[in-house]
Design a protein around this motif. Structure first.
Motif, PDB file in Angstrom:
ATOM      1  N   ARG A  66      -8.726   1.945  -3.899  1.00 50.12           N
ATOM      2  CA  ARG A  66      -8.013   1.283  -2.753  1.00 50.12           C
ATOM      3  C   ARG A  66      -9.287   0.468  -1.627  1.00 50.12           C
ATOM      4  N   VAL A  67      -8.719  -0.542  -1.016  1.00 39.11           N
ATOM      5  CA  VAL A  67      -9.461  -0.875   0.634  1.00 39.11           C
ATOM      6  C   VAL A  67      -8.512  -1.442   1.253  1.00 39.11           C
ATOM      7  N   SER A  68      -8.988  -0.862   2.856  1.00 40.27           N
ATOM      8  CA  SER A  68      -7.950  -1.161   3.554  1.00 40.27           C
ATOM      9  C   SER A  68      -6.488  -1.005   3.556  1.00 40.27           C
ATOM     10  N   LYS A  69      -5.809  -0.025   2.823  1.00 33.05           N
ATOM     11  CA  LYS A  69      -4.689   0.039   2.598  1.00 33.05           C
ATOM     12  C   LYS A  69      -4.253  -1.235   2.253  1.00 33.05           C
ATOM     13  N   ARG A  70      -4.160  -2.335   1.814  1.00 34.09           N
ATOM     14  CA  ARG A  70      -3.833  -3.691   1.535  1.00 34.09           C
ATOM     15  C   ARG A  70      -3.501  -4.388  -0.251  1.00 34.09           C
ATOM     16  N   LEU A  99      -9.847 -10.744   2.329  1.00 36.87           N
ATOM     17  CA  LEU A  99     -10.616  -9.170   1.054  1.00 36.87           C
ATOM     18  C   LEU A  99     -12.353  -9.623   0.839  1.00 36.87           C
ATOM     19  N   ASP A 120       0.604  -1.630  -0.004  1.00 40.58           N
ATOM     20  CA  ASP A 120       0.112   0.339  -0.060  1.00 40.58           C
ATOM     21  C   ASP A 120       0.766   1.244  -0.214  1.00 40.58           C
ATOM     22  N   GLU A 128      -4.025 -11.331   8.544  1.00 40.58           N
ATOM     23  CA  GLU A 128      -5.353  -9.901   7.918  1.00 40.58           C
ATOM     24  C   GLU A 128      -6.338 -10.334   7.793  1.00 40.58           C
ATOM     25  N   PRO A 129      -7.302  -9.960   7.904  1.00 43.05           N
ATOM     26  CA  PRO A 129      -8.770 -10.703   7.306  1.00 43.05           C
ATOM     27  C   PRO A 129      -9.053 -11.183   5.878  1.00 43.05           C
TER      28      PRO A 129
END
Length: 472
Positions: free
Chosen positions: A285-289, A100, A43, A97-98
């Motif tokens: 961008r999602v979840s900074k990942r 995506l 990210d 980590e959760p």
């Protein structure tokens, strides 16, 4: 004996104090097991250059480097010995980590809903988040937010009741197909991978020899148009967001764009530096990942490229099957658009990913410099053709270049080859291009088309030869 015992106790006490400090810093300084810096979905735009690397002035697909295959080296080139080989479990950290999401949890996208049905849905608590008329579908696509407590299946059933001709699906998410996989050439010995398939040198890719190149399209993440490789390119970048969501990162899109049309005298020379490229940024961008593109935005992006009369579309992305995406791609194929897609990096036992597995799409897998299949590439009967995709030298997001790995970076080779076939014969349709490409492969798997390599590895030597002979 007492003195020895006392000395042993003293040394033990010292190690008890020093060992935690040493092990705290040892992984960062000495860790020889850490992989070389590869393109990934970080990210932070940390792939700004290859730090000098081994590219030399001419660029090319090879690895930059300041490391050996064993221990890391300091600036003088002396190997640093690692006394403590244990390192943090990065895999465990990632798995914690959760996951995506595969789709928006409370959204339905639909086409074929008339005004009366939409009015009924709004009175029942559905909210119209977005609506767009798409020429490629000859109608309007609507993105609906479900009422609280309403499930996706329940919503689709309800829409089917009040609008029987509507076509609906959930709003699936798609990801770029690149990975941090080490291709095994961190020592700087990677050959120029385009040479593995006999890609024509830039001076040979002239209109006189190959014919006028068609307009190429791509749907990807954001692009850095100020990169040295793209500053002089015939590049148009179109964003479809309204600015309310985080912008996508620039690593992936910049790398794919430069691989297609990067300036021949830059550190990241492209396959077709003279082509016009229309790039649509459909990602957020999602979840900074990670960067994700929704099915709704993907359909909009495809419609934009269709309106620009793009003949070849590169899709270095993948995700679940989606009815509206499938219908849109089928329309484009019927309209003689060549669609090339990466098969994905989920592994040989993973189910097919889309849009590569749709009928009419040219599905591209990746090989390394030894002509072995990329170990994380998806496999299946839909795989059509293989191209270099491991340690492909192309642009970093800010400046310079780096090696990139993934089926994302194999797809542009086939997109560029399709463009050259159309330059030679603009009347070719999708199936004719597929047939022509199948005849330009080296069969390295099971005889005939197989689920690992498809028809085989693209051989590009003759892409412009027939046309050149015809003009002489």
């Amino acid at each position: 004996m007492k003195h020895r015992f006392a000395r042993w106790l003293h040394l033990t006490a010292m190690m008890a104090v020093l060992l935690p400090a040493i092990t705290l810093f040892a992984p960062a300084v000495f860790d020889p097991l850490a992989p070389p810096a590869m393109a990934d979905d970080d990210d932070d735009d940390d792939d700004s250059d290859d730090n000098g690397g081994s590219a030399g002035a001419s660029g090319g697909e090879r690895s930059g480097g300041g490391e050996t295959q064993g221990n890391r080296v300091n600036r003088s080139g002396t190997p640093l010995i690692n006394l403590f080989r244990q390192r943090p479990d990065r895999t465990a950290a990632r798995s914690a980590e959760p996951a995506l999401p595969l789709q928006a949890p409370d959204e339905i996208i639909a086409t074929g809903i008339d005004a009366s049905a939409l009015a009924t849905l709004t009175t029942e608590g559905y909210a119209i988040a977005e609506r767009q008329v798409l020429s490629v579908l000859d109608g309007e696509v609507v993105r609906l937010i479900l009422p609280s407590g309403t499930g996706l299946n329940e919503a689709q059933a309800r829409i089917g009741e009040i609008a029987p001709t509507a076509e609906t699906d959930v709003n699936h998410f798609y990801r770029p197909e690149q990975t941090a996989e080490d291709g095994g050439c961190a020592d700087g010995t990677c050959p120029l991978v385009r040479n593995l398939i006999g890609w024509p040198e830039a001076p040979l890719l002239t209109e006189d020899r190959c014919g006028p190149l068609p307009r190429i399209g791509m749907i990807d993440t954001a692009i850095n148009p100020d990169h040295d490789a793209l500053r002089s390119a015939r590049l148009t970048v179109i964003g479809i967001g309204d600015g309310s969501l985080p912008a996508s990162s620039r690593q992936h899109g910049t790398a794919v764009a430069a691989l297609l049309v990067g300036a021949k005298d830059s550190r990241a020379p492209g396959l077709l530096p003279g082509s016009e490229l229309i790039a649509v940024d459909a990602f957020r961008r999602v979840s900074k990942r990670a960067d994700l593109a929704s099915a709704f935005d993907l359909v909009k992006a495809l419609d934009i490229l269709a309106s620009r009369e793009v003949r070849v579309i590169n899709l270095s992305l993948s995700g679940p099957t989606n009815r509206l995406v499938e219908r849109t791609i089928a329309r484009l194929v019927d309209n003689r658009t060549i669609i090339v897609a990466a098969v994905g990096n989920h592994g040989p036992k993973a189910p097919p990913l889309y849009p590569a597995a749709y009928a009419g799409v040219i599905a591209v897998t990746a090989i390394d410099r030894r002509f072995g299949v990329f170990r994380r590439a998806n496999q299946g009967p839909h795989v059509d053709i293989a191209a270099p995709g491991v340690n492909v030298w192309t642009a970093a997001s800010v400046a310079g270049a780096r090696p990139k790995t993934g089926t994302s970076f194999a797809a542009p080779f086939v997109s560029a080859a399709a463009a050259l076939l159309l330059a030679r014969d603009p009347g070719l349709g999708p199936q004719e291009v597929k047939t022509a490409l199948s005849a330009m492969t080296r069969d390295i798997g099971l005889p005939g088309k197989d689920p690992v390599f498809g028809w085989g590895v693209l051989e590009a030597q003759g892409l412009c030869a027939d046309h050149a002979i015809g003009r002489e």
